[in-house]
Design a protein around this motif. Structure first.
Motif, mmCIF file in Angstrom:
data_model
loop_
_atom_site.group_PDB
_atom_site.id
_atom_site.type_symbol
_atom_site.label_atom_id
_atom_site.label_comp_id
_atom_site.label_asym_id
_atom_site.label_seq_id
_atom_site.Cartn_x
_atom_site.Cartn_y
_atom_site.Cartn_z
ATOM 1 N N SER A 1 68.156 -13.517 59.393
ATOM 2 C CA SER A 1 66.929 -12.704 59.365
ATOM 3 C C SER A 1 66.043 -13.032 60.570
ATOM 4 C CB SER A 1 66.164 -12.940 58.056
ATOM 5 O OG SER A 1 65.586 -14.224 58.050
ATOM 6 N N GLN A 2 66.008 -14.326 60.938
ATOM 7 C CA GLN A 2 65.245 -14.736 62.124
ATOM 8 C C GLN A 2 65.790 -14.078 63.385
ATOM 9 O OE1 GLN A 2 62.377 -16.895 62.271
ATOM 10 N NE2 GLN A 2 62.552 -16.174 60.160
ATOM 11 N N ALA A 3 67.105 -14.124 63.525
ATOM 12 C CA ALA A 3 67.749 -13.539 64.705
ATOM 13 C C ALA A 3 67.495 -12.038 64.771
ATOM 14 C CB ALA A 3 69.247 -13.828 64.669
ATOM 15 N N LEU A 4 67.547 -11.436 63.611
ATOM 16 C CA LEU A 4 67.317 -9.991 63.525
ATOM 17 C C LEU A 4 65.900 -9.650 63.969
ATOM 18 C CD1 LEU A 4 68.571 -7.276 62.500
ATOM 19 C CD2 LEU A 4 67.425 -7.741 60.326
ATOM 20 N N GLU A 5 64.979 -10.449 63.435
ATOM 21 C CA GLU A 5 63.564 -10.239 63.758
ATOM 22 C C GLU A 5 63.324 -10.406 65.261
ATOM 23 O OE1 GLU A 5 59.449 -12.358 62.436
ATOM 24 O OE2 GLU A 5 61.064 -12.306 60.926
ATOM 25 N N ALA A 6 63.921 -11.476 65.812
ATOM 26 C CA ALA A 6 63.779 -11.754 67.237
ATOM 27 C C ALA A 6 64.319 -10.591 68.069
ATOM 28 C CB ALA A 6 64.508 -13.043 67.597
ATOM 29 N N ALA A 7 65.450 -10.076 67.653
ATOM 30 C CA ALA A 7 66.065 -8.983 68.380
ATOM 31 C C ALA A 7 65.194 -7.736 68.327
ATOM 32 C CB ALA A 7 67.448 -8.696 67.804
ATOM 33 N N GLU A 8 64.587 -7.515 67.146
ATOM 34 C CA GLU A 8 63.761 -6.312 66.986
ATOM 35 C C GLU A 8 62.475 -6.399 67.807
ATOM 36 O OE1 GLU A 8 63.416 -5.847 62.783
ATOM 37 O OE2 GLU A 8 65.222 -4.608 62.672
ATOM 38 N N THR A 9 61.816 -7.572 67.772
ATOM 39 C CA THR A 9 60.554 -7.705 68.512
ATOM 40 C C THR A 9 60.781 -7.616 70.012
ATOM 41 O OG1 THR A 9 60.808 -10.066 68.107
ATOM 42 C CG2 THR A 9 59.083 -8.940 66.887
ATOM 43 N N SER A 10 61.898 -8.163 70.488
ATOM 44 C CA SER A 10 62.169 -8.094 71.918
ATOM 45 C C SER A 10 62.704 -6.721 72.311
ATOM 46 C CB SER A 10 63.148 -9.183 72.342
ATOM 47 O OG SER A 10 64.408 -8.929 71.767
ATOM 48 N N GLY A 11 62.994 -5.923 71.309
ATOM 49 C CA GLY A 11 63.416 -4.560 71.550
ATOM 50 C C GLY A 11 64.801 -4.433 72.138
ATOM 51 N N GLN A 12 65.552 -5.511 72.149
ATOM 52 C CA GLN A 12 66.888 -5.360 72.710
ATOM 53 C C GLN A 12 67.958 -5.577 71.654
ATOM 54 O OE1 GLN A 12 67.170 -9.583 74.545
ATOM 55 N NE2 GLN A 12 66.200 -8.347 76.113
ATOM 56 N N VAL A 13 69.035 -4.953 71.880
ATOM 57 C CA VAL A 13 70.170 -5.170 71.000
ATOM 58 C C VAL A 13 70.835 -6.460 71.476
ATOM 59 C CG1 VAL A 13 72.363 -4.226 70.203
ATOM 60 C CG2 VAL A 13 70.452 -2.697 70.748
ATOM 61 N N PRO A 14 71.068 -7.408 70.548
ATOM 62 C CA PRO A 14 71.682 -8.679 70.962
ATOM 63 C C PRO A 14 73.071 -8.463 71.549
ATOM 64 C CG PRO A 14 71.415 -8.573 68.567
ATOM 65 C CD PRO A 14 70.835 -7.323 69.121
ATOM 66 N N PRO A 15 73.478 -9.414 72.416
ATOM 67 C CA PRO A 15 74.796 -9.281 73.028
ATOM 68 C C PRO A 15 75.872 -9.114 71.965
ATOM 69 C CG PRO A 15 73.745 -11.378 73.634
ATOM 70 C CD PRO A 15 72.821 -10.666 72.736
ATOM 71 N N GLY A 16 76.806 -8.279 72.233
ATOM 72 C CA GLY A 16 77.860 -8.051 71.243
ATOM 73 C C GLY A 16 77.489 -6.922 70.312
ATOM 74 N N GLY A 17 76.172 -6.747 70.147
ATOM 75 C CA GLY A 17 75.600 -5.642 69.372
ATOM 76 C C GLY A 17 76.250 -5.358 68.038
ATOM 77 N N PRO A 18 75.740 -4.399 67.338
ATOM 78 C CA PRO A 18 76.390 -3.997 66.094
ATOM 79 C C PRO A 18 77.787 -3.473 66.415
ATOM 80 C CG PRO A 18 74.352 -2.774 66.452
ATOM 81 C CD PRO A 18 74.588 -3.592 67.656
ATOM 82 N N PRO A 19 78.790 -3.680 65.666
ATOM 83 C CA PRO A 19 78.750 -4.347 64.368
ATOM 84 C C PRO A 19 79.023 -5.839 64.449
ATOM 85 C CG PRO A 19 80.856 -3.260 64.687
ATOM 86 C CD PRO A 19 80.115 -3.155 65.975
ATOM 87 N N GLY A 20 78.340 -6.566 65.294
ATOM 88 C CA GLY A 20 78.488 -8.022 65.358
ATOM 89 C C GLY A 20 77.799 -8.677 64.195
ATOM 90 N N GLY A 21 77.154 -9.814 64.457
ATOM 91 C CA GLY A 21 76.514 -10.533 63.369
ATOM 92 C C GLY A 21 75.139 -9.986 63.038
ATOM 93 N N PHE A 22 74.713 -8.965 63.731
ATOM 94 C CA PHE A 22 73.317 -8.552 63.572
ATOM 95 C C PHE A 22 73.151 -7.159 63.019
ATOM 96 C CE2 PHE A 22 71.348 -12.153 65.453
ATOM 97 C CZ PHE A 22 72.361 -12.705 66.222
ATOM 98 N N GLN A 23 74.105 -6.790 62.221
ATOM 99 C CA GLN A 23 73.961 -5.482 61.586
ATOM 100 C C GLN A 23 72.752 -5.488 60.673
ATOM 101 O OE1 GLN A 23 77.990 -5.397 59.975
ATOM 102 N NE2 GLN A 23 77.887 -3.239 60.517
ATOM 103 N N THR A 24 72.081 -4.439 60.616
ATOM 104 C CA THR A 24 70.942 -4.368 59.710
ATOM 105 C C THR A 24 71.372 -3.869 58.345
ATOM 106 O OG1 THR A 24 70.496 -2.242 60.711
ATOM 107 C CG2 THR A 24 69.133 -4.113 61.419
#
Lengths: 316, 294
Positions: free
Chosen positions: B70-93
């Motif tokens: 949830s922390q990583a997700l939040e961080a990704a959302e506030t920075s407005g960028q899709v994390p490396p590897g993007g969905p469907p990696g570990g950061f699917q919502t």
């Protein structure tokens, strides 16, 4: 009643039990004797259905062990002392076994009392001494109030008090009409407890006899005499028809065919100085050693002396 | 400690015949053997220590995992960028992005349940209790059957508590609008499947223990199966090894959490895989128990 008929167990090339047949009757204590590695424990495992015989059969209470629906009430056994999870209390161990055959918890407390473990019944077995472990093993064997009791080396690790207790217990069990089979590698122990003896060596039956019969069969009177004039005494003794031989020391004679009194009289009459004179009858221990001499599996050369029993006794 | 009395409820010469009131009557029926096996399991401190560790680790690691994601997700959302590897990696919502990391975090707890299962039988061989057990129940099979039943119930309760608590606590860190709940499609199934996977591992442990009869060997095999094989097998790039890694007990249980359709096989196949892992070693153990010298 235990009946072994042509019981044989091979482990690969090694024959642990070889065509063994014997009967253990109710109302008496049968000693199961043999040197270490003679196959005593294996035979007991075969009787209890833990190991499968290569051939032959073992009947306990008229049936093969695994045919009993409630075997604890037919046969009680102690195989290895302390074969109990060290993290469990004595009472919990007995209770678990009792539950499997519907034996009430009351009986568990009864056998704990009987073997004198009441004070430590709720303590974990890991902290038990060897003697306490043996007592727990005996409580396990008696749990189902069985008609047949089978104990493998029950006096191991017991103090003299405990040994006496076992002897009394075994005799009492037999007097109550149970068939009691007790293994031991010590003749001295069996001589005081058993009525009947089954002697094995290298898996084979060496003797199936009563204690009194074995004693009678092996009575072999001899007189040991020690004298600085041993050679002269030997000549004099030959004159009265006795055979004598020096045994090890030159001043020591072993005399056959004369009583200690006769030897003393001959010596006195001829002024021969004696340092020692005693009559020696062959003990059961020696009879047993003679019987099993060729079948002991592990031995040292000097163990073959009559007093080699000390080495045997220390083993195991 | 010396006593001169002898055995039995009766005095000299009045020995009972089999089945007196002192020792009860009847044979070693399955329900009774179950009672005995429950007593054995419940009277060991190690059982309860292990259960406690399973609860704490299972729920704890899943909770941490939920918080981390949830922390990583939040961080990704506030920075407005899709994390490396993007969905469907570990950061699917979506629900899969929450279910998979949270539920897969219970696999250490599942391994410990497997060890509990293994110890239920290897502990008897290690300490020699097996001799007493089999002399009491010479038909033998009821012993292993009873152990399986007792373990099924104990592991079942623990696995359900761990799985539900893991989801509820692990998901609690996610914003309410995306948080998965038991009412969502497939979530209840995923949680139940996770519990079933843990129980299957416990039974697998029992089966392996009955086959190997050694504690060290059993634990080694279980660790290999749960932790080493799934990440290691696909590394070689050999198809059948990759397929094998997808069919380990943990992967099969987790396939129910892959609500995005990324699961390698359907739920029927997954159930069969789990049942197979639970039952096959147990049957092998049963056959060997009947045949081998104790």
């Amino acid at each position: 009643m235990i009946e072994a008929r042509g019981l044989t167990k091979r482990y690969g090339a090694k024959t642990a039990v070889d065509d063994l047949s014997f009967t253990v009757r109710p109302g008496s204590v049968t000693g199961f004797l043999g040197p270490n590695g003679a196959g005593k424990s294996t035979t007991m495992r075969l009787l209890l259905g833990l190991d499968r015989p290569t051939s032959g059969e073992a009947l306990v209470g008229g049936k093969r062990y695994h045919e009993h629906r409630a075997p604890l009430r037919e046969v009680g056994a102690l195989l290895e002392a302390r074969a109990v999870h060290p993290g469990r209390s004595a009472r919990a161990h007995l209770l678990a076994l009792a539950r499997t055959e519907g034996i009430p918890a009351r009986r568990v407390d009864e056998v704990i009392e009987l073997v004198g473990l009441t004070g430590v019944a709720r303590k974990r077995v890991g902290g038990f001494s060897l003697g306490m472990g043996q007592r727990l093993g005996i409580a396990t064997a008696l749990l189902g109030d069985p008609a047949v009791v089978m104990l493998d080396e029950p006096v191991n690790g017991l103090d003299p008090d405990g040994v006496l207790w076992i002897r009394t217990l075994l005799k009492g069990l037999a007097a109550e009409g149970r068939a009691v089979l007790v293994s031991s590698h010590l003749m001295s122990e069996m001589a005081q407890t058993a009525d009947h003896l089954v002697v094995v060596g290298r898996g084979r039956l060496l003797a199936d006899t009563s204690v009194t019969e074995l004693t009678a069969r092996t009575q072999d009177a001899a007189v040991t005499v020690r004298s600085p004039q041993a050679a002269r005494l030997a000549v004099l003794l030959r004159g009265v028809g006795a055979r004598s031989a020096t045994t090890g020391d030159a001043d020591r004679l072993e005399v056959h065919g004369a009583t200690a009194a006769q030897v003393g009289e001959v010596a006195g009459r001829h002024g021969v100085v004696l340092h020692e004179l005693h009559a020696r009858t062959s003990t059961l221990e020696e009879a047993y050693m003679a019987l099993t001499r060729d079948s002991r599996e592990y031995r040292t050369d000097d163990e073959d002396q009559p007093d080699g029993t000390a080495a045997e006794g220390a083993a195991r | 400690m010396s006593s001169t009395s002898t055995a039995g409820g009766g005095s000299r010469g009045t020995r009972r015949v089999a089945g007196s009131q002192s020792t009860g009557s009847g044979g070693a029926s399955l329900p009774r053997v179950v009672g005995g096996e429950w007593t054995k399991l419940a009277t060991l401190r190690s059982t309860w220590v292990l259960v406690l560790v399973v609860l704490v680790l299972g729920i704890g690691v899943a909770t941490l995992s939920g918080w981390g994601v949830s922390q990583a997700l939040e961080a990704a959302e506030t920075s407005g960028q899709v994390p490396p590897g993007g969905p469907p990696g570990g950061f699917q919502t979506g629900p899969t992005g929450q279910l998979v990391p949270i539920l897969s975090s219970t696999s250490l707890a599942a391994l410990l349940l497997a060890v509990l299962g293994g110890l239920a039988v290897t502990g008897e061989y290690a300490t020699g209790t097996i001799t007493a057990t089999l002399t009491a129940v010479p038909r033998r099979w009821p012993v292993l059957a009873a152990k399986a039943l007792v373990l099924l119930v104990l592991a079942g309760v623990v696995a359900l508590v761990v799985s539900f608590a893991a989801l509820l606590l692990g998901a609690s860190f996610f914003p309410e609008d995306v948080r998965v709940g038991l009412g969502d499609d497939g979530v209840l199934g995923a949680v139940l499947a996770n519990a079933a996977g843990m129980v299957a591992l416990a039974l697998l442990g029992l089966g392996v223990g009955a086959v190997l009869r050694s504690t060290a060997g059993t634990i080694t095999l279980l660790v290999a199966l749960v932790f080493v094989a799934p990440p290691l097998l696909p590394v070689f790039g050999v198809d059948w090894l990759t397929t094998a890694s997808e069919h380990t007990p943990v992967s099969a249980a987790l396939s129910f959490a892959q609500l995005d359709g990324s699961a390698p096989y359907g739920s029927t196949a997954a159930v069969l895989v789990l049942v197979g892992w639970a039952v096959v070693p147990l049957v092998a153990g049963l056959v060997l128990l009947q045949r081998r010298d104790a």
